[in-house]
Design a protein around this motif. Sequence first.
Motif, PDB file in Angstrom:
ATOM      1  N   VAL A 187      81.205  86.125  26.640  1.00 16.24           N
ATOM      2  CA  VAL A 187      80.502  85.267  25.680  1.00 16.24           C
ATOM      3  C   VAL A 187      79.132  84.878  26.223  1.00 16.24           C
ATOM      4  O   VAL A 187      79.007  84.467  27.372  1.00 16.24           O
ATOM      5  CB  VAL A 187      81.313  83.986  25.396  1.00 16.24           C
ATOM      6  N   VAL A 188      78.115  84.989  25.386  1.00 12.12           N
ATOM      7  CA  VAL A 188      76.780  84.518  25.751  1.00 12.12           C
ATOM      8  C   VAL A 188      76.223  83.709  24.584  1.00 12.12           C
ATOM      9  O   VAL A 188      76.438  84.029  23.418  1.00 12.12           O
ATOM     10  CB  VAL A 188      75.830  85.690  26.106  1.00 12.12           C
ATOM     11  N   ILE A 189      75.536  82.619  24.928  1.00 14.91           N
ATOM     12  CA  ILE A 189      74.834  81.811  23.929  1.00 14.91           C
ATOM     13  C   ILE A 189      73.354  82.105  24.075  1.00 14.91           C
ATOM     14  O   ILE A 189      72.774  81.906  25.150  1.00 14.91           O
ATOM     15  CB  ILE A 189      75.110  80.313  24.136  1.00 14.91           C
ATOM     16  N   LEU A 190      72.735  82.619  23.014  1.00 13.91           N
ATOM     17  CA  LEU A 190      71.324  82.985  23.049  1.00 13.91           C
ATOM     18  C   LEU A 190      70.512  82.037  22.172  1.00 13.91           C
ATOM     19  O   LEU A 190      70.979  81.576  21.130  1.00 13.91           O
ATOM     20  CB  LEU A 190      71.123  84.424  22.554  1.00 13.91           C
ATOM     21  N   SER A 191      69.298  81.788  22.616  1.00 12.94           N
ATOM     22  CA  SER A 191      68.390  80.910  21.864  1.00 12.94           C
ATOM     23  C   SER A 191      66.969  81.432  21.999  1.00 12.94           C
ATOM     24  O   SER A 191      66.611  82.017  23.029  1.00 12.94           O
ATOM     25  CB  SER A 191      68.471  79.483  22.415  1.00 12.94           C
ATOM     26  N   PRO A 192      66.125  81.215  20.993  1.00  7.38           N
ATOM     27  CA  PRO A 192      64.710  81.542  21.160  1.00  7.38           C
ATOM     28  C   PRO A 192      64.044  80.615  22.174  1.00  7.38           C
ATOM     29  O   PRO A 192      62.994  80.948  22.727  1.00  7.38           O
ATOM     30  CB  PRO A 192      64.116  81.320  19.759  1.00  7.38           C
ATOM     31  N   ASN A 193      64.677  79.459  22.401  1.00  6.78           N
ATOM     32  CA  ASN A 193      64.077  78.414  23.235  1.00  6.78           C
ATOM     33  C   ASN A 193      64.675  78.371  24.626  1.00  6.78           C
ATOM     34  O   ASN A 193      65.822  78.775  24.837  1.00  6.78           O
ATOM     35  CB  ASN A 193      64.297  77.040  22.577  1.00  6.78           C
ATOM     36  N   ARG A 194      63.900  77.817  25.528  1.00  2.00           N
ATOM     37  CA  ARG A 194      64.452  77.488  26.839  1.00  2.00           C
ATOM     38  C   ARG A 194      65.472  76.363  26.660  1.00  2.00           C
ATOM     39  O   ARG A 194      65.448  75.632  25.672  1.00  2.00           O
ATOM     40  CB  ARG A 194      63.350  77.074  27.811  1.00  2.00           C
ATOM     41  N   PHE A 195      66.347  76.203  27.649  1.00  2.00           N
ATOM     42  CA  PHE A 195      67.462  75.271  27.501  1.00  2.00           C
ATOM     43  C   PHE A 195      67.000  73.843  27.193  1.00  2.00           C
ATOM     44  O   PHE A 195      67.584  73.156  26.351  1.00  2.00           O
ATOM     45  CB  PHE A 195      68.319  75.279  28.771  1.00  2.00           C
ATOM     46  N   LYS A 196      65.931  73.404  27.844  1.00  2.00           N
ATOM     47  CA  LYS A 196      65.480  72.026  27.647  1.00  2.00           C
ATOM     48  C   LYS A 196      65.000  71.768  26.223  1.00  2.00           C
ATOM     49  O   LYS A 196      64.929  70.616  25.791  1.00  2.00           O
ATOM     50  CB  LYS A 196      64.382  71.674  28.654  1.00  2.00           C
ATOM     51  N   ASN A 197      64.681  72.822  25.496  1.00  2.00           N
ATOM     52  CA  ASN A 197      64.235  72.685  24.109  1.00  2.00           C
ATOM     53  C   ASN A 197      65.287  73.137  23.109  1.00  2.00           C
ATOM     54  O   ASN A 197      65.008  73.215  21.912  1.00  2.00           O
ATOM     55  CB  ASN A 197      62.950  73.493  23.889  1.00  2.00           C
ATOM     56  N   SER A 198      66.505  73.439  23.600  1.00  2.00           N
ATOM     57  CA  SER A 198      67.548  73.943  22.717  1.00  2.00           C
ATOM     58  C   SER A 198      68.426  72.798  22.214  1.00  2.00           C
ATOM     59  O   SER A 198      68.374  71.667  22.720  1.00  2.00           O
ATOM     60  CB  SER A 198      68.418  74.966  23.445  1.00  2.00           C
ATOM     61  N   CYS A 199      69.263  73.120  21.245  1.00  2.00           N
ATOM     62  CA  CYS A 199      70.177  72.117  20.692  1.00  2.00           C
ATOM     63  C   CYS A 199      71.248  71.706  21.693  1.00  2.00           C
ATOM     64  O   CYS A 199      71.934  70.697  21.493  1.00  2.00           O
ATOM     65  CB  CYS A 199      70.827  72.656  19.419  1.00  2.00           C
ATOM     66  N   LEU A 200      71.433  72.477  22.769  1.00  2.00           N
ATOM     67  CA  LEU A 200      72.471  72.187  23.764  1.00  2.00           C
ATOM     68  C   LEU A 200      71.924  71.461  24.984  1.00  2.00           C
ATOM     69  O   LEU A 200      72.663  71.237  25.951  1.00  2.00           O
ATOM     70  CB  LEU A 200      73.153  73.489  24.203  1.00  2.00           C
ATOM     71  N   ASN A 201      70.660  71.089  24.957  1.00  2.00           N
ATOM     72  CA  ASN A 201      70.042  70.416  26.103  1.00  2.00           C
ATOM     73  C   ASN A 201      70.870  69.201  26.526  1.00  2.00           C
ATOM     74  O   ASN A 201      71.284  68.403  25.693  1.00  2.00           O
ATOM     75  CB  ASN A 201      68.626  69.979  25.753  1.00  2.00           C
ATOM     76  N   GLY A 202      71.089  69.072  27.827  1.00  2.00           N
ATOM     77  CA  GLY A 202      71.841  67.948  28.363  1.00  2.00           C
ATOM     78  C   GLY A 202      73.286  68.269  28.662  1.00  2.00           C
ATOM     79  O   GLY A 202      73.956  67.522  29.381  1.00  2.00           O
ATOM     80  N   LEU A 203      73.791  69.367  28.120  1.00  2.00           N
ATOM     81  CA  LEU A 203      75.183  69.739  28.382  1.00  2.00           C
ATOM     82  C   LEU A 203      75.286  70.547  29.666  1.00  2.00           C
ATOM     83  O   LEU A 203      74.410  71.342  29.982  1.00  2.00           O
ATOM     84  CB  LEU A 203      75.743  70.574  27.222  1.00  2.00           C
ATOM     85  N   ASN A 204      76.351  70.339  30.402  1.00  2.00           N
ATOM     86  CA  ASN A 204      76.623  71.208  31.549  1.00  2.00           C
ATOM     87  C   ASN A 204      77.945  71.958  31.384  1.00  2.00           C
ATOM     88  O   ASN A 204      78.315  72.781  32.205  1.00  2.00           O
ATOM     89  CB  ASN A 204      76.629  70.425  32.869  1.00  2.00           C
TER      90      ASN A 204
END
Length: 562
Positions: free
Chosen positions: A466-483
Amino acid sequence: MARLIPNIDVDEIDLKPERDVARALVDQLPNNVLVLHSYPWLRPDRNDRTGKVTLIEGEADFLIVWPEMGILVVEVKGGTIKYDADNRGWFRELGSYSKPIKDPFEQARRNSHQIVGLISNRVYGGNSPPFSHGYAVIFPDCIYSGALPPGADAAITLSSNDLSSIADKVARALRQWARTATPYAFSKEELGKVQRAILPAFNILPVLFRTIEEQEERLIRLTDEQIRLLAFLGDNKRVAIEGVAGSGKTMLAKRQAETFAEKGMKTLFVCFNKELANWLKQELPGELDDLVHVHHFHALCAQLCRRAGIGFNPPERNSEHFWKEEAAYLLLDALEFIHEQYDAVVVDEAQDFYPDWWEPLEQLNEAKENGFLYVFYDPAQNLYNDGKVFVPAMGEPFRLPTNCRNTKAISGTCSKILKREIATHPLAPDGVSTEFITEKKHKIPPAIDSMVKQLIAVDKISCSQVVILSPNRFKNSCLNGLNKIGEQKLTFDTSEWRHDEGILFSTIRSFKGLEADIVILVDVVEPGSVEHFGISDLYVACSRAKHILKIVSDRKIEDLIV
């Protein structure tokens, strides 16, 4: 007309005595009556001698569920039947031979107790059911006379004479078994529960990891075009191969580099993507390490500049010019001070190479423009050159139009993105349709969390699938803050991901050239509405998924693709 279960034509019942009884029951009983033929039961039973629990099996010839009257188990004994009163023995006459058979009333009693006990446990908490229930025996090929044997009663003993009035006989038997003055009628809800008790909803669902395993075997890695290409490549020094995503370009590039090395040729294998270069290094046979040097272009520049004593210092800000042009110029400078030559050069992801990059690559080739140069590219995956492809003039490219990595469903999604048909191999699996999930922004993280939990805990998928892909870097993604996601570690390290140590989060561009069984695409907006996300980015992201593709957004992305 009653309903026969299984839902077959009465004429399909093999044994004539049971066929005749079934026809009489179905034709004469009311429409709301269920007639179950060959109803099996199975229960665990402790062996008194060994103490071991074993399974005991049985089968009722007919189980009748009559909502206004009750439940009756019917045992059918066809053929010529004899009863030996002195020994309480039952026999079937077969010409001059008599075959011992089981006591039909005891069989009916035993079957009735097991089935009613099952209903009691599943519907009434172990208490005796309120409806009339019991059993009967029918001899469809015989009539009888004289006193009935022990364990029998006229109300539950039917013969061939009773076939024409079997509905009345069944009603009579149930009234005789009733403990009340009038038969107990099921309520609609109660009847539903009883039916579910004897006909439980047994759902067989495909396990996703097994589905993926089966599909993986069917994905054709080498199409006919690729097989012809492998033969073609051996006779040419300079070859360009243009192929759609999933057509096997990287696999062929890797194989060609190995082929050169197996001939003793020192080979430079260059790509654009850092993560792809890391994967290629791991996948190449270890014995070829000295002959095949794998780099992404900028790592090649940095390494040779250091060897030549030339500074390679990209600026922290406004570095685009450095990476596009200056790095290649520095590499050319470095080649004036060091001797680094290769017998062959193989380039993957060539659609992302800038015009000035090709000159130093030619200089690294021992025979320069007359040396072996193999270039693999897909114009539709061009993420950096505004749609322009700067591949050296090498004649007409060999084209690979067939996707052999993705399921037909995912390839179909990619076709819609490009607005042109992408061919798939006829033997490729259909796969499941791309799933488009629209959620409000604050609900997307919990939605993905539940999705991953389902994949890992229920579908038995590994993190490395499984991979989660985003156009954005993590800090700008909807998942920012999750570990963590779905109780699994969220990692940005492809090595950890490959070792099944977490779910990978990556930008689309960093993951280009790689693939995963399942891709969850997040932060999707309308292609072209932001600078770093265009049609090519969406195409690249979707084509990374081999088997399952889920696109999650706070807007209706499906409408944009279709």
